[in-house]
Structure formats: structure tokens, C-alpha cells
Motif scaffolding. Structure first.
Motif, PDB file in Angstrom:
ATOM      1  N   GLY A  55      -5.110  15.803   3.536  1.00  0.00           N
ATOM      2  CA  GLY A  55      -4.418  16.508   4.607  1.00  0.00           C
ATOM      3  C   GLY A  55      -5.299  17.140   5.653  1.00  0.00           C
ATOM      4  N   GLY A  56      -6.615  16.998   5.551  1.00  0.00           N
ATOM      5  CA  GLY A  56      -7.488  17.576   6.567  1.00  0.00           C
ATOM      6  C   GLY A  56      -7.397  16.814   7.874  1.00  0.00           C
ATOM      7  N   HIS A  57      -7.488  15.523   7.803  1.00  0.00           N
ATOM      8  CA  HIS A  57      -7.366  14.628   8.948  1.00  0.00           C
ATOM      9  C   HIS A  57      -6.558  13.432   8.482  1.00  0.00           C
ATOM     10  CE1 HIS A  57     -10.608  16.720  11.038  1.00  0.00           C
ATOM     11  NE2 HIS A  57     -11.338  16.625   9.949  1.00  0.00           N
ATOM     12  N   PHE A  58      -5.908  12.745   9.397  1.00  0.00           N
ATOM     13  CA  PHE A  58      -5.253  11.485   9.051  1.00  0.00           C
ATOM     14  C   PHE A  58      -6.347  10.481   8.724  1.00  0.00           C
ATOM     15  CE2 PHE A  58      -4.106   7.201  10.279  1.00  0.00           C
ATOM     16  CZ  PHE A  58      -3.060   6.991   9.405  1.00  0.00           C
ATOM     17  N   ASN A  59      -6.194   9.770   7.593  1.00  0.00           N
ATOM     18  CA  ASN A  59      -7.238   8.817   7.285  1.00  0.00           C
ATOM     19  C   ASN A  59      -6.766   7.507   6.675  1.00  0.00           C
ATOM     20  OD1 ASN A  59      -7.044   9.026   4.398  1.00  0.00           O
ATOM     21  ND2 ASN A  59      -8.226  10.877   4.470  1.00  0.00           N
ATOM     22  N   PHE A  60      -5.576   7.441   6.131  1.00  0.00           N
ATOM     23  CA  PHE A  60      -5.185   6.239   5.399  1.00  0.00           C
ATOM     24  C   PHE A  60      -3.665   6.147   5.418  1.00  0.00           C
ATOM     25  CE2 PHE A  60      -5.103   3.461   1.597  1.00  0.00           C
ATOM     26  CZ  PHE A  60      -6.150   2.611   1.920  1.00  0.00           C
ATOM     27  N   PRO A  61      -3.103   4.955   5.619  1.00  0.00           N
ATOM     28  CA  PRO A  61      -1.641   4.828   5.659  1.00  0.00           C
ATOM     29  C   PRO A  61      -1.010   5.137   4.291  1.00  0.00           C
ATOM     30  CG  PRO A  61      -2.728   2.726   6.219  1.00  0.00           C
ATOM     31  CD  PRO A  61      -3.791   3.693   5.859  1.00  0.00           C
ATOM     32  N   THR A  62      -0.024   5.999   4.285  1.00  0.00           N
ATOM     33  CA  THR A  62       0.633   6.370   3.028  1.00  0.00           C
ATOM     34  C   THR A  62       1.401   5.209   2.414  1.00  0.00           C
ATOM     35  OG1 THR A  62       2.539   7.188   4.246  1.00  0.00           O
ATOM     36  CG2 THR A  62       0.849   8.803   3.635  1.00  0.00           C
ATOM     37  N   THR A  63       1.724   4.199   3.208  1.00  0.00           N
ATOM     38  CA  THR A  63       2.450   3.042   2.691  1.00  0.00           C
ATOM     39  C   THR A  63       1.517   1.987   2.099  1.00  0.00           C
ATOM     40  OG1 THR A  63       2.408   2.085   4.910  1.00  0.00           O
ATOM     41  CG2 THR A  63       4.390   3.325   4.276  1.00  0.00           C
ATOM     42  N   HIS A  64       0.232   2.169   2.240  1.00  0.00           N
ATOM     43  CA  HIS A  64      -0.730   1.199   1.699  1.00  0.00           C
ATOM     44  C   HIS A  64      -0.682   1.240   0.171  1.00  0.00           C
ATOM     45  CE1 HIS A  64      -4.473  -0.885   0.867  1.00  0.00           C
ATOM     46  NE2 HIS A  64      -4.499  -1.267   2.144  1.00  0.00           N
ATOM     47  N   PRO A  65      -0.710   0.086  -0.502  1.00  0.00           N
ATOM     48  CA  PRO A  65      -0.604   0.070  -1.969  1.00  0.00           C
ATOM     49  C   PRO A  65      -1.773   0.735  -2.690  1.00  0.00           C
ATOM     50  CG  PRO A  65      -0.911  -2.167  -1.106  1.00  0.00           C
ATOM     51  CD  PRO A  65      -0.739  -1.263   0.067  1.00  0.00           C
ATOM     52  N   LEU A  67     -11.870  -3.700  -0.443  1.00  0.00           N
ATOM     53  CA  LEU A  67     -12.991  -4.427  -1.015  1.00  0.00           C
ATOM     54  C   LEU A  67     -13.263  -3.976  -2.447  1.00  0.00           C
ATOM     55  CD1 LEU A  67     -15.430  -6.390  -0.538  1.00  0.00           C
ATOM     56  CD2 LEU A  67     -16.732  -4.346   0.115  1.00  0.00           C
ATOM     57  N   LEU A  68     -13.221  -2.659  -2.677  1.00  0.00           N
ATOM     58  CA  LEU A  68     -13.518  -2.114  -4.001  1.00  0.00           C
ATOM     59  C   LEU A  68     -12.290  -2.034  -4.904  1.00  0.00           C
ATOM     60  CD1 LEU A  68     -15.907   0.773  -2.901  1.00  0.00           C
ATOM     61  CD2 LEU A  68     -16.524  -1.517  -3.713  1.00  0.00           C
ATOM     62  N   GLY A  69     -11.093  -2.144  -4.321  1.00  0.00           N
ATOM     63  CA  GLY A  69      -9.868  -2.028  -5.100  1.00  0.00           C
ATOM     64  C   GLY A  69      -9.661  -0.620  -5.623  1.00  0.00           C
ATOM     65  N   CYS A  70     -10.070   0.371  -4.843  1.00  0.00           N
ATOM     66  CA  CYS A  70     -10.014   1.752  -5.326  1.00  0.00           C
ATOM     67  C   CYS A  70      -8.915   2.567  -4.642  1.00  0.00           C
ATOM     68  CB  CYS A  70     -11.363   2.426  -5.135  1.00  0.00           C
ATOM     69  SG  CYS A  70     -11.883   2.576  -3.435  1.00  0.00           S
ATOM     70  N   ALA A  71      -8.526   3.619  -5.312  1.00  0.00           N
ATOM     71  CA  ALA A  71      -7.491   4.518  -4.803  1.00  0.00           C
ATOM     72  C   ALA A  71      -8.044   5.384  -3.688  1.00  0.00           C
ATOM     73  CB  ALA A  71      -6.981   5.408  -5.935  1.00  0.00           C
ATOM     74  N   VAL A  72      -7.161   5.777  -2.772  1.00  0.00           N
ATOM     75  CA  VAL A  72      -7.509   6.695  -1.691  1.00  0.00           C
ATOM     76  C   VAL A  72      -6.541   7.865  -1.735  1.00  0.00           C
ATOM     77  CG1 VAL A  72      -7.711   6.989   0.815  1.00  0.00           C
ATOM     78  CG2 VAL A  72      -8.413   4.834  -0.246  1.00  0.00           C
ATOM     79  N   LEU A  73      -7.093   9.072  -1.636  1.00  0.00           N
ATOM     80  CA  LEU A  73      -6.285  10.288  -1.579  1.00  0.00           C
ATOM     81  C   LEU A  73      -6.512  10.949  -0.233  1.00  0.00           C
ATOM     82  CD1 LEU A  73      -7.217  11.886  -5.023  1.00  0.00           C
ATOM     83  CD2 LEU A  73      -5.296  10.406  -4.501  1.00  0.00           C
ATOM     84  N   ASP A  74      -5.455  11.170   0.504  1.00  0.00           N
ATOM     85  CA  ASP A  74      -5.537  11.893   1.762  1.00  0.00           C
ATOM     86  C   ASP A  74      -5.253  13.353   1.432  1.00  0.00           C
ATOM     87  OD1 ASP A  74      -5.202  13.077   4.224  1.00  0.00           O
ATOM     88  OD2 ASP A  74      -3.976  11.457   5.035  1.00  0.00           O
TER      89      ASP A  74
END
Length: 190
Positions: A25-35, A16-23
Motif C-alpha cells: 500500500g505504499g505505492h501502486f506496484n502490481f495488478p491485484t488481478t494478477h494470479p 520469471l521466478l513464479g513468486c508471490a507479490v504483496l503490495d
């Protein structure tokens, strides 16, 4: 990542926001293949950030820092970056000292369970975006983040492919060979 039901809300919020996500490594939270995933390019994401939304980050100072000039650990955030942290982790701390790493300044601390807070934040963002009516800034941000993601993945993949025939085999080859066998089936790396 502590609550599986919060993961779709996180992905929808990022889209929705078009923003970057950084995982971190604490918990799984976002697919690494997501653009919109910039886990492999944290400096590029943090250098351009005007707002940092941290969700259940134990060591926010370490997560937003990198090794800079002369090996010194320094924040990757510019001073005008607004930091929002949603976590119940602050209730774990009984001291201001280093038992829980160094404290990072937070502009808006929100003591909440992310499984409850993310859907509410998503609904609030939808309402604000509908009222504003403009898509231009978000589309430009989304495009920049996707370009960084694609450049980073291409660069890393080309570096790793050079190690294909190493003996013993490289981790990259092991994972690539495993992927060719399991793709299309449910799997989990533990």
C-alpha cells in the motif's frame, strides 16, 4: 511504484521466478488481478517464503508481521527466510530509534533506486535461470501461488456477495456497480 517504468520489470520478474507479490500500500506496484498477487493473503505468502525481496518498503518489520497469539505483533517470516531490501530509504534515517518504525533484520541491504535495480536484477535472474536450465521448481511455486490467489479471491468474493443488499449499500456493491460502468475504459482510483 515510485517509478512507473519499473512496474513492467517487477511483473516480469515475478512471472520469471513464479513468486508471490504483496503490495503493502505504499505505492501502486502490481495488478491485484494478477494470479501471482497475494496481497489479500500475506500470511500464506510470507509463511512459505525462503527469500523476501522488499522494494522500497518503509516499515519492513510491520510489512512482514501480523497479529499472532494473544494480540502480539510478530514476524510472519520463518528464521531461515533470507531478506533482501532494495531501497534508498535508508538514507532518510539519521537515528537507529523508532522515528521510522522498528528496524527489521536484513540479510542483504542494497542501496539503489528500484527503477534502476529491477531491470538489472531481472537480467541477472534471466542469465542464472538460463544457466541452470531447470523449470520444475519455479512452475511448482507458480502453481501454489496461483492456487492461493484463486482460493483467496473466491473466499473473499463469496463473503462480500452476502452483503449485496445491505442498506446503506456496502462498499463491495458500490465498487461492483462502478466496475460494471467503467470496465473496458481507462480509469484510476485516487
Amino acid at each position: 511504484g515510485r517509478h512507473r517504468e519499473a512496474l513492467p520489470a517487477l511483473q516480469e520478474l515475478a512471472e520469471l521466478l513464479g513468486c508471490a507479490v504483496l503490495d503493502r500500500g505504499g505505492h501502486f506496484n502490481f495488478p491485484t488481478t494478477h494470479p501471482l498477487d497475494l496481497t489479500l493473503a500475506p500470511e500464506a505468502a510470507l509463511e512459505q517464503a525462503d527469500v523476501l525481496l522488499a522494494l522500497d518498503v518503509t516499515d519492513l518489520g510491520g510489512a512482514s508481521s501480523g497479529i499472532k497469539d494473544r494480540g502480539v505483533l510478530a514476524s510472519s517470516l520463518d528464521s531461515p527466510t533470507t531478506t533482501i531490501h532494495i531501497t534508498l530509504g535508508d538514507y532518510l534515517q539519521s537515528k537507529w530509534a523508532g522515528d521510522y518504525e522498528r528496524l527489521h533484520p536484513v540479510d542483504l541491504p542494497i542501496a539503489a533506486d528500484t527503477a534502476e535495480a529491477l531491470p538489472a536484477l531481472l537480467a541477472l535472474c534471466r542469465t542464472q535461470i538460463a544457466a541452470a536450465g531447470s523449470e520444475a521448481g519455479r512452475e511448482e511455486r507458480r502453481r501454489r501461488v496461483q492456487e492461493i490467489h484463486e482460493r483467496t479471491v473466491t473466499r473473499i468474493r463469496s463473503e462480500l456477495e452476502g452483503d449485496w443488499d445491505l442498506h446503506p449499500i456496502s462498499s463491495y456493491r458500490l465498487y461492483a456497480e462502478l466496475w460494471s460502468q467503467i470496465k473496458g475504459t481507462p480509469w484510476s482510483l485516487t
